[in-house]
Design a protein around this motif. Sequence first.
Motif, PDB file in Angstrom:
ATOM      1  N   ARG A  75      26.775  34.790  35.287  1.00  0.00           N
ATOM      2  CA  ARG A  75      27.969  35.633  35.219  1.00  0.00           C
ATOM      3  C   ARG A  75      29.136  34.858  34.618  1.00  0.00           C
ATOM      4  NH1 ARG A  75      23.790  38.014  38.217  1.00  0.00           N
ATOM      5  NH2 ARG A  75      24.467  39.932  39.255  1.00  0.00           N
ATOM      6  N   PRO A 110      37.974  44.640  40.102  1.00  0.00           N
ATOM      7  CA  PRO A 110      37.119  45.666  40.704  1.00  0.00           C
ATOM      8  C   PRO A 110      37.631  47.047  40.279  1.00  0.00           C
ATOM      9  CG  PRO A 110      37.791  44.024  42.337  1.00  0.00           C
ATOM     10  CD  PRO A 110      38.619  43.789  41.122  1.00  0.00           C
ATOM     11  N   SER A 139      36.341  37.392  33.957  1.00  0.00           N
ATOM     12  CA  SER A 139      36.018  38.737  33.470  1.00  0.00           C
ATOM     13  C   SER A 139      37.266  39.602  33.300  1.00  0.00           C
ATOM     14  CB  SER A 139      35.058  39.433  34.449  1.00  0.00           C
ATOM     15  OG  SER A 139      33.738  38.966  34.275  1.00  0.00           O
ATOM     16  N   THR A 153      39.719  48.876  32.729  1.00  0.00           N
ATOM     17  CA  THR A 153      39.495  48.473  34.114  1.00  0.00           C
ATOM     18  C   THR A 153      40.734  48.807  34.948  1.00  0.00           C
ATOM     19  OG1 THR A 153      40.503  46.276  33.932  1.00  0.00           O
ATOM     20  CG2 THR A 153      38.189  46.474  33.282  1.00  0.00           C
ATOM     21  N   ASN A 193      26.272  48.918  44.753  1.00  0.00           N
ATOM     22  CA  ASN A 193      27.410  48.173  44.230  1.00  0.00           C
ATOM     23  C   ASN A 193      27.921  47.214  45.301  1.00  0.00           C
ATOM     24  OD1 ASN A 193      29.589  49.649  45.827  1.00  0.00           O
ATOM     25  ND2 ASN A 193      28.720  51.370  44.664  1.00  0.00           N
ATOM     26  N   TRP A 222      35.429  37.602  43.697  1.00  0.00           N
ATOM     27  CA  TRP A 222      34.515  38.359  44.565  1.00  0.00           C
ATOM     28  C   TRP A 222      34.884  38.138  46.035  1.00  0.00           C
ATOM     29  CZ3 TRP A 222      31.933  42.054  42.408  1.00  0.00           C
ATOM     30  CH2 TRP A 222      31.460  41.929  41.088  1.00  0.00           C
ATOM     31  N   SER A 248      34.623  46.867  34.292  1.00  0.00           N
ATOM     32  CA  SER A 248      34.119  45.697  35.021  1.00  0.00           C
ATOM     33  C   SER A 248      33.995  45.979  36.514  1.00  0.00           C
ATOM     34  CB  SER A 248      35.073  44.497  34.836  1.00  0.00           C
ATOM     35  OG  SER A 248      36.295  44.700  35.520  1.00  0.00           O
ATOM     36  N   TRP A 249      33.096  45.296  37.152  1.00  0.00           N
ATOM     37  CA  TRP A 249      32.974  45.243  38.610  1.00  0.00           C
ATOM     38  C   TRP A 249      33.064  46.649  39.219  1.00  0.00           C
ATOM     39  CZ3 TRP A 249      35.748  40.371  41.015  1.00  0.00           C
ATOM     40  CH2 TRP A 249      35.377  39.230  40.293  1.00  0.00           C
ATOM     41  N   TYR A 288      32.505  49.926  41.314  1.00  0.00           N
ATOM     42  CA  TYR A 288      32.062  50.222  42.679  1.00  0.00           C
ATOM     43  C   TYR A 288      32.417  51.664  43.020  1.00  0.00           C
ATOM     44  CZ  TYR A 288      36.943  50.052  44.080  1.00  0.00           C
ATOM     45  OH  TYR A 288      38.281  50.319  44.194  1.00  0.00           O
TER      46      TYR A 288
END
Length: 294
Positions: free
Chosen positions: A262, A186, A266, A222, A161, A229, A152-153, A155
């Motif tokens: 979204r 993240p 998550s 993850t 990203n 965010w 997930s997420w 970067y």
Amino acid sequence: MNEQPTILVTGVNGQVGYELLRSLQGLGRVVGLDRAALDLADLDRVREVVREAKPAIIVNPAAYTAVDKAESDEAAARRLNAEAPGVLAEEAARCGAALIHYSTDYVFDGTKDAPYAEDDATNPQNVYGATKLEGEQAIAASGCAHLILRTSWVYGRRGKNFLLTMLKLGAERPELRVVADQFGAPTWSRTIAEATSHIVAQGVAADDAAWWAQRSGVYHFTASGATSWHGFAEAIFASALGERAPKTVPIPASDYPVPAKRPANSRLALDKLNETFGLSMPAWDDALRLCLGD
């Protein structure tokens, strides 16, 4: 598997593929393919490349990841996220290879109050999530030994990203409005690559196709912990910009309309990953500080 297994890696110019190419060194003969060498949209070429390489392990980070664009580009997203992984899986089954494939938190609708487990019901809310789920299903149906790693997420210091977007905007603007009611982990692209290499090392040491078959399935993959965010943006600015950081204003997702819906939640539970492979994933904020200090 032989002593020097061939490890085929797709999408090596992407943010995860780039890190994988480095993390997997020493575990076998790593064959890294960028889009010029292997365009996953060309399914015949996918078959041809796998048959030529005869890999023991295929690692597939390549994907269609433009979440909003996918809403109006569904055929292209399906080709890369569902059809190509299905062909890779069929070819893996044909040559006895194990397939490691990355999927997404977006296979869930985000309505659960707790972190999602691997066997929770899927219900993607956008085209990207739907096509990634179709990819998971195609891999499972192929009968190949496989690990589907939902992350997930993502970067990193390359590609497109959230981290790079925030660093750019944070240097240009005194104030940023950032969504504060969507929560997830993240996950640094290098965390993904290094954790993958630990799994591959275990499989190579086992030197047994049954090892992969016994562990086949879906794993959540993850960083540990979670934030919004907005929290992610604040952590980026605290580490990277310090006193020069812009003001970040928390807003609801409804104030920032985008084409693709979204999930609000998550968060993914990591118990199965830890129990199966002994992997303890780093905290998201620790990994972020490492990334920014790199």
